[in-house]
Design a protein around this motif. Structure first.
Motif, PDB file in Angstrom:
ATOM      1  N   THR A 174      12.761  15.041 -10.202  1.00 55.24           N
ATOM      2  CA  THR A 174      12.242  15.679  -8.995  1.00 55.24           C
ATOM      3  C   THR A 174      11.071  14.843  -8.508  1.00 55.24           C
ATOM      4  O   THR A 174      10.424  14.135  -9.285  1.00 55.24           O
ATOM      5  N   TYR A 175      10.815  14.926  -7.200  1.00 62.75           N
ATOM      6  CA  TYR A 175       9.744  14.102  -6.613  1.00 62.75           C
ATOM      7  C   TYR A 175       9.031  14.895  -5.532  1.00 62.75           C
ATOM      8  O   TYR A 175       9.673  15.480  -4.662  1.00 62.75           O
ATOM      9  N   SER A 208       6.691  14.110  -2.600  1.00 62.76           N
ATOM     10  CA  SER A 208       6.187  12.962  -1.844  1.00 62.76           C
ATOM     11  C   SER A 208       4.751  13.157  -1.379  1.00 62.76           C
ATOM     12  O   SER A 208       4.020  12.181  -1.217  1.00 62.76           O
ATOM     13  N   ASP A 248       2.896  12.347  -4.423  1.00 62.38           N
ATOM     14  CA  ASP A 248       3.427  11.112  -5.001  1.00 62.38           C
ATOM     15  C   ASP A 248       3.574  11.250  -6.514  1.00 62.38           C
ATOM     16  O   ASP A 248       3.157  10.407  -7.280  1.00 62.38           O
ATOM     17  N   GLU A 249       4.190  12.375  -6.920  1.00 61.45           N
ATOM     18  CA  GLU A 249       4.443  12.633  -8.328  1.00 61.45           C
ATOM     19  C   GLU A 249       5.927  12.871  -8.557  1.00 61.45           C
ATOM     20  O   GLU A 249       6.571  13.600  -7.808  1.00 61.45           O
ATOM     21  N   ALA A 250       6.435  12.243  -9.583  1.00 66.33           N
ATOM     22  CA  ALA A 250       7.822  12.449  -9.996  1.00 66.33           C
ATOM     23  C   ALA A 250       7.806  13.076 -11.380  1.00 66.33           C
ATOM     24  O   ALA A 250       6.897  12.839 -12.182  1.00 66.33           O
ATOM     25  N   ALA A 255       4.176   7.590  -8.286  1.00 66.90           N
ATOM     26  CA  ALA A 255       5.589   7.289  -8.509  1.00 66.90           C
ATOM     27  C   ALA A 255       6.136   6.228  -7.568  1.00 66.90           C
ATOM     28  O   ALA A 255       6.992   5.443  -7.955  1.00 66.90           O
ATOM     29  N   ASP A 256       5.637   6.185  -6.330  1.00 69.27           N
ATOM     30  CA  ASP A 256       6.212   5.205  -5.393  1.00 69.27           C
ATOM     31  C   ASP A 256       5.859   3.775  -5.755  1.00 69.27           C
ATOM     32  O   ASP A 256       6.446   2.844  -5.247  1.00 69.27           O
ATOM     33  N   LEU A 287      13.719   7.430  -6.108  1.00 74.59           N
ATOM     34  CA  LEU A 287      12.962   8.526  -5.509  1.00 74.59           C
ATOM     35  C   LEU A 287      13.734   9.208  -4.396  1.00 74.59           C
ATOM     36  O   LEU A 287      13.699  10.425  -4.258  1.00 74.59           O
TER      37      LEU A 287
END
Length: 71
Positions: free
Chosen positions: A4-5, A7, A10-12, A58-59, A67
């Motif tokens: 899961t992400y 945006s 910016d955490e996965a 994460a990005d 993502l």
């Protein structure tokens, strides 16, 4: 496994366990730093199995197509 992400943050999160896990039963270890100085948090259950990995920034450390599949 499921990714899961979020945006906005910016955490996965890479979910490694099926079903619902009670957060009060987890031991969260970290942060571990990535080469880009982003953080990884590892969550273990009471049997010492890895339940999920959180990736902050994460990005910068996960591929864009990975993502995109999580959104």
């Amino acid at each position: 496994m499921r990714l899961t992400y979020d945006s906005e943050l910016d955490e996965a999160r890479l979910h490694l366990a099926g079903g619902i896990v009670d957060d009060s039963e987890l031991l969260v270890v970290g942060p571990q730093l990535t080469p880009t100085a982003d953080r990884l948090l590892l969550a273990y259950d009471t049997a010492d199995y890895l339940v999920y990995v959180d990736v902050e920034g994460a990005d910068r450390v996960l591929r864009a197509e990975t993502l995109a599949a999580a959104l």
